[in-house]
Scaffold this active site. Structure first.
Site, mmCIF file in Angstrom:
data_model
loop_
_atom_site.group_PDB
_atom_site.id
_atom_site.type_symbol
_atom_site.label_atom_id
_atom_site.label_comp_id
_atom_site.label_asym_id
_atom_site.label_seq_id
_atom_site.Cartn_x
_atom_site.Cartn_y
_atom_site.Cartn_z
ATOM 1 N N LEU A 91 0.848 -1.185 0.000
ATOM 2 C CA LEU A 91 0.000 0.000 0.000
ATOM 3 C C LEU A 91 0.887 1.240 0.000
ATOM 4 C CD1 LEU A 91 -2.700 -1.058 2.630
ATOM 5 C CD2 LEU A 91 -2.862 -1.168 0.135
ATOM 6 N N HIS B 192 13.139 -11.526 0.167
ATOM 7 C CA HIS B 192 13.164 -11.248 -1.267
ATOM 8 C C HIS B 192 14.412 -11.912 -1.829
ATOM 9 C CE1 HIS B 192 13.191 -9.328 -5.106
ATOM 10 N NE2 HIS B 192 14.171 -8.484 -4.821
ATOM 11 N N ASP C 148 1.562 -9.863 -5.291
ATOM 12 C CA ASP C 148 2.670 -8.906 -5.393
ATOM 13 C C ASP C 148 2.148 -7.569 -5.918
ATOM 14 O OD1 ASP C 148 5.308 -8.062 -5.060
ATOM 15 O OD2 ASP C 148 5.842 -8.540 -7.114
#
Length: 436
Positions: free
Chosen positions: A67, A183, A309
C-alpha cells in the site's frame, strides 16, 4: 438480521478438498452450517441469497500487497487497496512495511490496524520490517512487533543482504515462531539490472539481473535455516534452479516455504519488447522455460502459495524510459482469474487451487481464514469461473492502473465478496445485504 442463507451454490472447501452442491448458513459473521440439503425444507429463518449455481469458496488470502499509505496515498490508500482486494475476491491480505515511514515499530503496526478497521472492507494484516528502517543493518524488535500485531517480518522489496543479520533473524525468529519472508535476490549481482539476461535484453540494451542472483541467496538462506532451525519463506520465485533448490531442501526437512506471482506464472520476458514499462517487475519476467517450471511447481506443491505482489505505481513512475521506470504491477483484481487457468487446463481442481490461494497463505500468516469449517469467519466469495472479461485500466478499483494485463481476455470473475458475513462487494449493483 444476523442470519444469511446462501443457497444454490457449488461449495468449494480447500481445507477439506471437496466440491459439492449445497447451501451455507452464516450466523453472526461465522459459518454456522452447510450441506447439500440445507434450507431446502424452508425451516431456516434467514435472509436468503441465491448463488445461482456459482462457486462459493473461502475468500483469497494474499501474502504480498504494497500500500502507499502512509507516504504515497496517491498510489494506493487503505481504502482504494481494500476495495481492489474485495473486487478481486481477496478478503484478507498482508501489507508490506515499505511505507514512509516504514512499519518497523509497534506504533506503525497499530496504525495499520486502526486504518484497516475504519475501512471495513478486506481484513488488513501488517508485516513488520526485519531490519530497522529496512536498512539491513540492525534487527527490528521482533517480540514487541509481534505483540503489537505483526503477522510476519520482511524487508519487502529489499533482500536482507547480510548473512550475519539473516542468521540472527532466523535464530531470534525461531524463539517467537516468526514468519520471515525474504526477497530472493543477491543485491550486488542484481544492482542496476532491469531485465532477464538474454537476447531480448541485449537487443534492447537493458542491463540484466542474472538468474544466479536468485538461487545464490536462496541457497545461502536455506543453509542458515537448516543451521538455526528457523523457518524461511521466499517470495516471488522465478527460476527453475530456485524451484529445484527449494524442492531439495523440503525433502531434507528444512522449514522452508515459497510463493510465486501471477505475472511470473502467466508471462515471460517477451513482454518487455518495445520497452513496455508496465511489464517491468522485480524480479524480472524470465524465460519461457522458467515460467513453465514455476507453473509445474505450483501444481506439484513445491510452490506453496500464489501472491499478487500488488505494487501500485502512478503514471509518472511508469511513463519513463525503461531503465528509469519503477518496478511493479497491480495484481489484486487479476490474481484469481490468472490462477484459474490451471483449473481450465485440467492441471488442478478448484479445491487444490484454493489451497494455494487461501488455505496455505492463511496458515502461513497464522490467521483464521481459508476454510468453510463450522465456526470459521464467513469470509467468502461467489465466483463465476466461466465468465469471460477483458482487463481495462478504467475498470480497475486500485488507485493506480499499472497492470501488465491491459486488454487481455480473462476467464473467471468474482461476483460477490463477503467479509464476516457482510456483503462488501457486489459486481454490477449496489451493496444491499448487511448483517447486524
Amino acid at each position: 438480521m444476523s442470519r444469511l442463507l446462501i443457497a444454490n451454490a457449488r461449495l468449494v472447501d480447500p481445507a477439506a478438498g471437496t466440491e459439492t452442491p449445497g447451501a451455507l448458513l452464516v450466523e453472526h459473521g461465522k459459518i454456522a452450517a452447510h450441506g447439500p440439503t440445507l434450507g431446502q425444507d424452508g425451516s431456516i429463518d434467514a435472509e436468503r441469497l441465491d448463488a445461482g449455481g456459482l462457486v462459493l469458496a473461502p475468500g483469497l488470502v494474499d501474502l504480498r500487497v504494497q500500500l502507499g499509505e502512509p507516504g504515497a496515498e496517491h498510489k494506493e490508500s487503505f481504502a482504494s487497496g481494500a476495495l481492489a482486494a474485495v473486487a478481486g475476491g481477496v478478503t484478507s491480505f498482508a501489507c508490506l512495511p515499505g511505507t514512509q515511514p516504514p512499519i518497523d515499530d509497534p506504533s506503525m503496526v497499530e496504525f495499520v490496524a486502526r486504518r484497516a478497521r475504519r475501512v471495513r472492507l478486506a481484513k488488513v494484516y501488517p508485516y513488520a520490517a526485519i531490519t530497522k528502517g529496512l536498512k539491513g543493518q540492525e534487527l527490528a524488535e521482533f517480540g514487541l512487533l509481534r505483540e503489537a500485531g505483526a503477522v510476519g517480518f520482511t524487508d519487502g522489496h529489499l533482500a536482507v543482504a547480510s548473512a550475519r543479520i539473516m542468521r540472527r533473524a532466523l535464530s531470534y525468529g525461531r524463539l517467537v515462531d516468526a514468519f520471515l519472508m525474504q526477497h530472493p535476490e543477491e543485491p550486488d549481482l542484481a544492482r542496476g539490472g532491469v531485465a532477464n539476461p538474454g537476447p531480448i535484453a541485449a537487443r534492447l540494451g537493458l542491463a540484466s539481473i542474472p538468474r544466479e542472483a536468485e538461487v545464490i541467496l536462496i541457497e545461502r538462506d536455506l543453509r542458515l535455516a537448516k543451521a538455526t532451525g528457523g523457518r524461511i519463506h521466499f517470495s516471488r520465485i522465478t527460476t527453475a534452479e530456485a524451484v529445484e533448490a527449494i524442492r531439495r531442501a523440503k525433502a531434507e526437512g528444512v522449514r522452508v516455504t515459497c510463493d510465486c506471482t501471477p505475472h511470473h506464472l502467466a508471462l515471460n520476458e517477451l513482454e518487455v519488447e518495445g520497452y513496455r514499462t508496465f511489464a517491468k517487475v522485480s524480479p524480472p519476467l524470465r524465460a519461457e522455460a522458467d515460467r513453465r517450471a514455476i507453473e509445474a511447481a505450483v501444481v506439484d506443491g513445491t510452490i506453496d502459495a500464489i501472491a499478487s505482489d500488488h505494487r501500485p505505481q502512478d503514471q509518472d513512475s511508469k511513463r519513463l524510459p525503461f531503465a528509469s521506470a519503477e518496478f511493479g504491477v497491480v495484481g489484486l483484481e487479476t490474481l484469481l482469474p490468472i490462477a484459474l487457468r490451471l483449473v481450465a487446463d485440467g492441471r488442478m481442481s478448484l479445491a487444490e487451487l484454493f489451497v494455494r490461494l487461501s488455505t496455505t497463505p492463511a496458515r502461513l500468516l497464522g490467521i483464521e481464514a481459508g476454510t468453510l469449517a463450522i465456526g470459521a469467519p464467513a469470509d467468502l466469495i461467489l465466483l463465476d469461473p466461466d465468465r469471460p472479461w477483458k482487463v481495462a485500466e478504467r475498470d480497475l478499483h486500485s488507485a493506480s492502473k499499472n497492470t501488465a494485463f491491459e486488454g487481455r481476455l480473462m476467464m473467471g470473475r468474482v461476483e460477490t465478496t463477503l467479509v464476516d458475513g457482510r456483503v462488501v462487494f457486489r459486481r454490477g449493483g449496489p451493496i444491499s445485504t448487511r448483517l447486524d
